[in-house]
Design a protein around this motif. Structure first.
Motif, mmCIF file in Angstrom:
data_model
loop_
_atom_site.group_PDB
_atom_site.id
_atom_site.type_symbol
_atom_site.label_atom_id
_atom_site.label_comp_id
_atom_site.label_asym_id
_atom_site.label_seq_id
_atom_site.Cartn_x
_atom_site.Cartn_y
_atom_site.Cartn_z
ATOM 1 N N GLN A 2 0.139 -1.196 0.123
ATOM 2 C CA GLN A 2 0.071 0.189 -0.424
ATOM 3 C C GLN A 2 0.832 1.036 -0.101
ATOM 4 O O GLN A 2 1.766 0.832 0.973
ATOM 5 N N PRO A 3 1.527 2.188 -1.422
ATOM 6 C CA PRO A 3 1.504 3.127 -1.280
ATOM 7 C C PRO A 3 1.433 4.103 -0.105
ATOM 8 O O PRO A 3 0.012 4.477 -0.475
ATOM 9 N N VAL A 4 2.449 5.325 -0.170
ATOM 10 C CA VAL A 4 1.790 6.440 0.689
ATOM 11 C C VAL A 4 1.956 7.673 0.469
ATOM 12 O O VAL A 4 3.496 7.189 -0.139
ATOM 13 N N GLU A 5 1.731 8.682 0.066
ATOM 14 C CA GLU A 5 1.776 9.823 -0.091
ATOM 15 C C GLU A 5 1.555 10.832 1.087
ATOM 16 O O GLU A 5 0.408 10.995 1.992
ATOM 17 N N ILE A 6 2.477 11.914 1.500
ATOM 18 C CA ILE A 6 2.384 12.717 2.590
ATOM 19 C C ILE A 6 1.800 14.296 2.223
ATOM 20 O O ILE A 6 2.443 14.580 1.666
ATOM 21 N N ALA B 13 4.905 26.690 8.258
ATOM 22 C CA ALA B 13 6.503 26.947 7.738
ATOM 23 C C ALA B 13 6.735 25.768 6.534
ATOM 24 O O ALA B 13 7.514 26.818 6.372
ATOM 25 N N LEU B 14 6.703 24.550 6.818
ATOM 26 C CA LEU B 14 7.420 23.600 5.702
ATOM 27 C C LEU B 14 6.550 24.384 4.341
ATOM 28 O O LEU B 14 7.837 23.865 2.826
ATOM 29 N N VAL B 15 6.295 25.150 4.378
ATOM 30 C CA VAL B 15 5.817 25.784 2.774
ATOM 31 C C VAL B 15 6.763 26.619 2.101
ATOM 32 O O VAL B 15 6.852 26.762 0.654
ATOM 33 N N ASP C 252 -5.652 22.769 -1.248
ATOM 34 C CA ASP C 252 -4.443 22.395 -1.717
ATOM 35 C C ASP C 252 -4.897 20.545 -1.256
ATOM 36 O O ASP C 252 -4.514 19.694 -1.869
ATOM 37 N N ALA C 253 -5.216 20.715 -0.434
ATOM 38 C CA ALA C 253 -5.246 19.349 0.522
ATOM 39 C C ALA C 253 -5.992 18.598 0.172
ATOM 40 O O ALA C 253 -5.964 17.197 -0.487
ATOM 41 N N ASN C 254 -6.853 18.905 -0.299
ATOM 42 C CA ASN C 254 -8.131 18.009 -1.199
ATOM 43 C C ASN C 254 -7.534 18.362 -2.531
ATOM 44 O O ASN C 254 -8.638 16.427 -2.576
ATOM 45 N N ARG C 255 -7.195 18.617 -3.323
ATOM 46 C CA ARG C 255 -6.910 18.347 -4.295
ATOM 47 C C ARG C 255 -6.403 17.247 -4.553
ATOM 48 O O ARG C 255 -6.031 16.018 -5.233
ATOM 49 N N LEU C 256 -5.091 17.440 -3.682
ATOM 50 C CA LEU C 256 -4.062 16.243 -4.379
ATOM 51 C C LEU C 256 -4.323 15.161 -2.997
ATOM 52 O O LEU C 256 -3.999 13.897 -3.584
ATOM 53 N N MET C 257 -6.105 14.740 -2.062
ATOM 54 C CA MET C 257 -5.637 13.935 -1.393
ATOM 55 C C MET C 257 -6.405 12.913 -2.893
ATOM 56 O O MET C 257 -6.635 11.534 -2.649
ATOM 57 N N GLU C 258 -7.959 13.454 -3.445
ATOM 58 C CA GLU C 258 -8.132 12.657 -4.764
ATOM 59 C C GLU C 258 -7.128 12.055 -5.194
ATOM 60 O O GLU C 258 -7.234 11.148 -6.269
ATOM 61 N N GLU C 259 -5.932 12.994 -6.177
ATOM 62 C CA GLU C 259 -5.289 12.784 -6.798
ATOM 63 C C GLU C 259 -3.944 11.399 -6.212
ATOM 64 O O GLU C 259 -3.819 10.477 -7.090
ATOM 65 N N ILE C 260 -4.150 11.819 -5.601
ATOM 66 C CA ILE C 260 -3.191 10.487 -4.084
ATOM 67 C C ILE C 260 -3.933 9.374 -5.173
ATOM 68 O O ILE C 260 -3.835 8.503 -4.609
ATOM 69 N N HIS D 290 6.108 13.614 -1.189
ATOM 70 C CA HIS D 290 5.684 14.529 -0.040
ATOM 71 C C HIS D 290 4.880 16.035 -0.987
ATOM 72 O O HIS D 290 5.931 15.765 -2.129
ATOM 73 N N HIS D 291 3.954 16.231 -0.211
ATOM 74 C CA HIS D 291 3.474 17.655 -1.357
ATOM 75 C C HIS D 291 3.182 18.927 -0.122
ATOM 76 O O HIS D 291 3.128 18.976 0.941
ATOM 77 N N LEU D 292 3.013 19.955 -0.550
ATOM 78 C CA LEU D 292 3.011 21.353 0.118
ATOM 79 C C LEU D 292 4.326 21.730 0.739
ATOM 80 O O LEU D 292 4.039 21.804 2.202
ATOM 81 N N ILE D 293 5.424 20.918 0.248
ATOM 82 C CA ILE D 293 7.111 21.614 1.223
ATOM 83 C C ILE D 293 6.711 22.898 -0.237
ATOM 84 O O ILE D 293 7.449 22.210 -1.038
ATOM 85 N N ASP D 294 7.827 23.552 0.142
ATOM 86 C CA ASP D 294 8.248 24.164 -0.902
ATOM 87 C C ASP D 294 7.453 25.341 -1.872
ATOM 88 O O ASP D 294 8.309 25.051 -3.378
ATOM 89 N N ILE D 295 6.533 25.421 -1.207
ATOM 90 C CA ILE D 295 5.445 26.391 -2.801
ATOM 91 C C ILE D 295 5.174 27.655 -2.695
ATOM 92 O O ILE D 295 4.924 27.497 -3.406
#
Length: 343
Positions: free
Chosen positions: A43-47, A53-55, A96-104, A76-81
């Motif tokens: 089961q692959p995972v994406e964070i 602050a990490l943005v 952004d999070a809702n969009r990313l969760m759909e894509e993941i 990883h997502h939403l880092i250095d954006i």
């Protein structure tokens, strides 16, 4: 099937796992361990980072940004954006999070939301109404008032018009006090009135598909020691030079959200103090360390207060032996339960 196995799920049925906790509680280590276990089971995972602050690009040491090795181990997502000159709101995070969760999920991976910005978690779970845009005139007026009276005085003013928001903010939390008063002056409504549930049905859907786990210490002294050790490590790694580099750009200032991040604000203030007192002299590292650790402890206290207002969370004692293993076990059990409930 062993205790550390979870049934395979179709992409459309995949839930999301949220991992929250105060600063220095071990969220990164827990997330990477969980991703490794799930990955070995196919089961692959994406964070998805839940950290205000990490943005920011160029802010690596003081944010305890994941290392290149950690970033390579799990997507990883939403880092250095964002550039440090730019703001990033809770509303933008939710979008952004809702969009990313759909894509993941579409890639057959499990979204793992990890971070300590509790307002982002609350906005994601409960929804957030559209708030007034920034108003430069009102903001400038508040900054002038703060210079004349001090931020504690503005915090007292906020307590009169929006006691709910004031109760969760420290009297010196200039960024959030300013924004809350700005919203009040522009809209005539307290900031707390915007942090409301957009839709009961939408909230119920989020709650059923996202399991929230939190790393919380039983002994606050354990966390304080971790905070001190991590701040010392940041100083050793070059935090002061990192802030000097940011200052040298010439377009940043201490009232920006990025420069108000814990650690960065204390270093910036110390460099300002030394420049005014003795140009060219090195900063007083002992004084900086004391202020930085104190500010980080205050941040952790606020984060824990936020967490305790989230009754749906499953708390894991991060200061107990085998805390990471306990987290992994709890998450896998919850995933199996969620799978069974949707079967």
């Amino acid at each position: 099937m062993s205790a550390l196995e979870v049934p395979a799920q179709s992409p459309t049925a995949l839930p999301a796992i949220a991992l929250a906790g105060p600063t220095a509680s071990g969220k990164t280590a827990g997330a990477l361990a969980l991703a490794a276990v799930l990955g070995r089971q196919g089961q692959p995972v994406e964070i998805v980072s839940v950290d205000s602050a990490l943005v920011y690009r160029g802010m690596d040491i003081g944010t305890a940004k994941p290392t290149a090795h950690e970033l390579a181990a799990v997507p990883h997502h939403l880092i250095d954006i964002r550039d440090p000159l730019q703001a990033y709101s809770a509303a933008e995070f939710v979008q952004d999070a809702n969009r990313l969760m759909e894509e993941i999920r579409a890639r057959g991976a499990l979204p793992l939301l990890v971070g300590g910005t509790m307002l982002y978690f609350k906005a994601l779970f409960d929804g957030i109404d559209d708030m007034p845009a920034a108003n430069p005139d009102v903001r400038a007026r508040l900054e002038t008032q703060a210079r004349e009276q001090g931020w504690p005085a503005l915090h007292a003013e906020l307590a009169r018009v929006d006691p709910a928001t004031a109760a969760r903010l420290a009297p010196a939390d200039s960024q959030r006090i300013q924004r809350a008063l700005e919203v009040w002056h522009v809209s005539g409504k307290p900031l707390s009135s915007f942090h409301t549930t957009k839709s009961i049905a939408d909230k119920a859907d989020k709650t059923s598909t996202t399991a929230l786990f939190s790393l919380e210490p039983d002994n606050r002294a354990w966390l304080h020691e971790r905070i001190a050790q991590r701040f010392d490590a940041m100083l050793d790694a070059g935090l002061v030079d990192e802030v000097r580099t940011l200052r040298a750009r010439g377009d940043l200032h201490p009232d920006l959200p990025s420069m108000r991040c814990v650690g960065y604000r204390q270093v910036w203030d110390e460099l300002d103090f030394q420049a005014a007192r003795a140009p060219g002299a090195p900063p007083n590292l002992a004084h900086l360390r004391e202020r930085g650790i104190a500010a980080t402890r205050q941040l952790a206290k606020r984060q824990i207060t936020w967490l305790r207002s989230m009754p749906q969370r499953h708390a894991i004692a991060c200061d107990q032996p085998h805390a990471v293993a306990a987290l992994v076990q709890a998450v896998l059990q919850r995933l199996a339960q969620m799978k069974k409930a949707t079967a």
